[in-house]
Motif scaffolding. Structure first.
Motif, PDB file in Angstrom:
ATOM      1  N   LEU A  53       1.083  -1.207  -0.472  1.00  0.00           N
ATOM      2  CA  LEU A  53      -0.149   0.122   0.125  1.00  0.00           C
ATOM      3  C   LEU A  53       1.208   1.493  -0.267  1.00  0.00           C
ATOM      4  O   LEU A  53       0.364   2.486  -0.296  1.00  0.00           O
ATOM      5  CB  LEU A  53      -1.191   0.278   1.069  1.00  0.00           C
ATOM      6  N   ARG A  54       1.990   1.138   0.227  1.00  0.00           N
ATOM      7  CA  ARG A  54       2.634   2.189   0.640  1.00  0.00           C
ATOM      8  C   ARG A  54       3.953   2.504  -0.212  1.00  0.00           C
ATOM      9  O   ARG A  54       3.701   3.991  -1.095  1.00  0.00           O
ATOM     10  CB  ARG A  54       3.721   2.195   1.918  1.00  0.00           C
ATOM     11  N   THR A 119      -8.284   3.738  -1.850  1.00  0.00           N
ATOM     12  CA  THR A 119      -9.021   3.684  -1.539  1.00  0.00           C
ATOM     13  C   THR A 119      -9.543   5.041  -0.880  1.00  0.00           C
ATOM     14  O   THR A 119      -8.681   5.638  -0.133  1.00  0.00           O
ATOM     15  CB  THR A 119     -10.764   3.222  -0.944  1.00  0.00           C
ATOM     16  N   ALA A 120     -10.503   6.119  -0.193  1.00  0.00           N
ATOM     17  CA  ALA A 120     -10.709   6.836   1.086  1.00  0.00           C
ATOM     18  C   ALA A 120     -10.417   5.622   2.303  1.00  0.00           C
ATOM     19  O   ALA A 120      -9.560   6.795   3.113  1.00  0.00           O
ATOM     20  CB  ALA A 120     -12.222   7.540   1.058  1.00  0.00           C
ATOM     21  N   PHE A 125      -5.769   4.640   6.560  1.00  0.00           N
ATOM     22  CA  PHE A 125      -5.273   3.573   6.607  1.00  0.00           C
ATOM     23  C   PHE A 125      -3.440   4.001   7.048  1.00  0.00           C
ATOM     24  O   PHE A 125      -3.524   3.533   7.634  1.00  0.00           O
ATOM     25  CB  PHE A 125      -4.951   1.925   5.923  1.00  0.00           C
ATOM     26  N   LEU A 126      -3.794   4.552   5.838  1.00  0.00           N
ATOM     27  CA  LEU A 126      -1.756   5.148   5.667  1.00  0.00           C
ATOM     28  C   LEU A 126      -0.670   6.182   6.493  1.00  0.00           C
ATOM     29  O   LEU A 126      -1.114   6.013   7.127  1.00  0.00           O
ATOM     30  CB  LEU A 126      -1.779   5.616   4.508  1.00  0.00           C
ATOM     31  N   ASP A 127      -2.926   6.793   6.940  1.00  0.00           N
ATOM     32  CA  ASP A 127      -2.507   8.114   7.800  1.00  0.00           C
ATOM     33  C   ASP A 127      -1.978   7.316   9.195  1.00  0.00           C
ATOM     34  O   ASP A 127      -1.310   7.609   9.786  1.00  0.00           O
ATOM     35  CB  ASP A 127      -2.903   9.080   8.238  1.00  0.00           C
ATOM     36  N   GLN A 128      -2.628   5.985   9.724  1.00  0.00           N
ATOM     37  CA  GLN A 128      -2.611   5.537  11.194  1.00  0.00           C
ATOM     38  C   GLN A 128      -1.582   4.926  11.044  1.00  0.00           C
ATOM     39  O   GLN A 128      -0.846   4.713  11.910  1.00  0.00           O
ATOM     40  CB  GLN A 128      -3.776   5.004  11.117  1.00  0.00           C
ATOM     41  N   HIS A 129      -0.577   4.636   9.815  1.00  0.00           N
ATOM     42  CA  HIS A 129       0.574   3.364  10.143  1.00  0.00           C
ATOM     43  C   HIS A 129       1.512   4.836   9.313  1.00  0.00           C
ATOM     44  O   HIS A 129       2.414   3.823   8.435  1.00  0.00           O
ATOM     45  CB  HIS A 129      -0.364   2.438   9.103  1.00  0.00           C
TER      46      HIS A 129
END
Length: 267
Positions: A53-54, A119-120, A125-129
């Protein structure tokens, strides 16, 4: 032979990740391969999903942009063993609602190239990780601040890292007004790797090293020879630089960092 087959995907992934980031790729040969192998991470499935995802995040110029993915070429970016595992990880991200395919069905059986977008939920999820870019010239040093080990810092660790062209950072070495725990977490995130000298067995050193490992940041473990038997059992499986004096520590640390990470760009 089996060990070589297990190492090859991780080595390919490590090299590809550094290439994508524009980082230095050190020479890997018969003399350095064993040391490189000892520090290469062995990610779990959930960690590989986050890594993939990153990758999408790095390739996305703006939210909503669809990007091209080539599984037979891009699989090392997810630290996958091959295209089949890569497709499994991609399907998992789609099933979790973190990514969607924009050019066809989500079963991923009809093409060699796919267009996907985050997706939103994926952005949340990326902000949280979140974690920083792997491109950094800083090396975080976790060690006892005891006067007994002051020479190890000043005459071994700091000059070894400087020689390798990285900026050694120890949280007590410069003034700041932040909370100490916040400063530690922030500077570990801002570092390319961490040096953990566990001599004197300080709990804080183990915590900082564990935090770095959780972020996927490489950790170089060090310990003075007369304290080796006291190393915590949870970390004994990691290769340690066992040193006898400052010259020994400086030489070994420089060689390990140069072989595994390469040369930095700090002046």
């Amino acid at each position: 032979m089996a060990k070589s087959r297990q190492l090859e995907p991780r080595l390919s992934a490590w090299i590809r990740e550094r290439f994508e980031a524009g980082a230095d790729i050190p020479e890997v040969n018969s003399n350095t391969l064993e040391e490189v192998a000892k520090i290469l991470p062995d990610y779990k499935v959930a960690e590989k999903q986050l890594i993939l995802l990153r990758v999408f995040e790095r390739r996305t110029a703006f939210p909503g942009q669809a990007i091209d993915i080539h599984p037979n070429f891009d699989f090392p970016l997810a630290w996958a063993a091959g295209e089949e595992e890569f497709l499994y990880l991609l399907r998992s991200l789609i099933d979790r609602g973190l990514v969607r395919r924009t050019d066809g069905p989500s079963d991923l059986t009809d093409s060699f190239v796919f267009k996907v977008e985050i997706t939103a939920n994926g952005w949340d999820f990326l902000d949280q990780h979140s974690r920083p870019s792997v491109i950094s010239d800083q090396a975080f040093v976790a060690m006892s601040f005891s006067p007994e080990l002051k020479s190890a810092w000043e005459n071994a660790i700091r000059p070894a890292l400087t020689k390798a062209k990285f900026r050694p950072y120890r949280v007590d070495a410069e003034p700041h007004i932040d909370r100490i725990d916040t400063k530690i977490v922030t500077e570990i995130k801002n570092s390319k790797f961490l040096v953990a000298d566990v001599t004197q067995q300080r709990p804080g050193v183990y915590f900082e090293a564990g935090y770095a490992l959780g972020l996927g940041i490489p950790v170089f473990w060090c310990v003075r020879a007369n304290d080796l038997q006291n190393v915590h059992f949870d970390t004994r499986q990691y290769n340690h630089i066992v040193w006898t004096d400052e010259n020994d520590l400086a030489e070994q640390l420089y060689l390990f960092v140069s072989a595994v990470i390469g040369t930095g760009t700090a002046i």
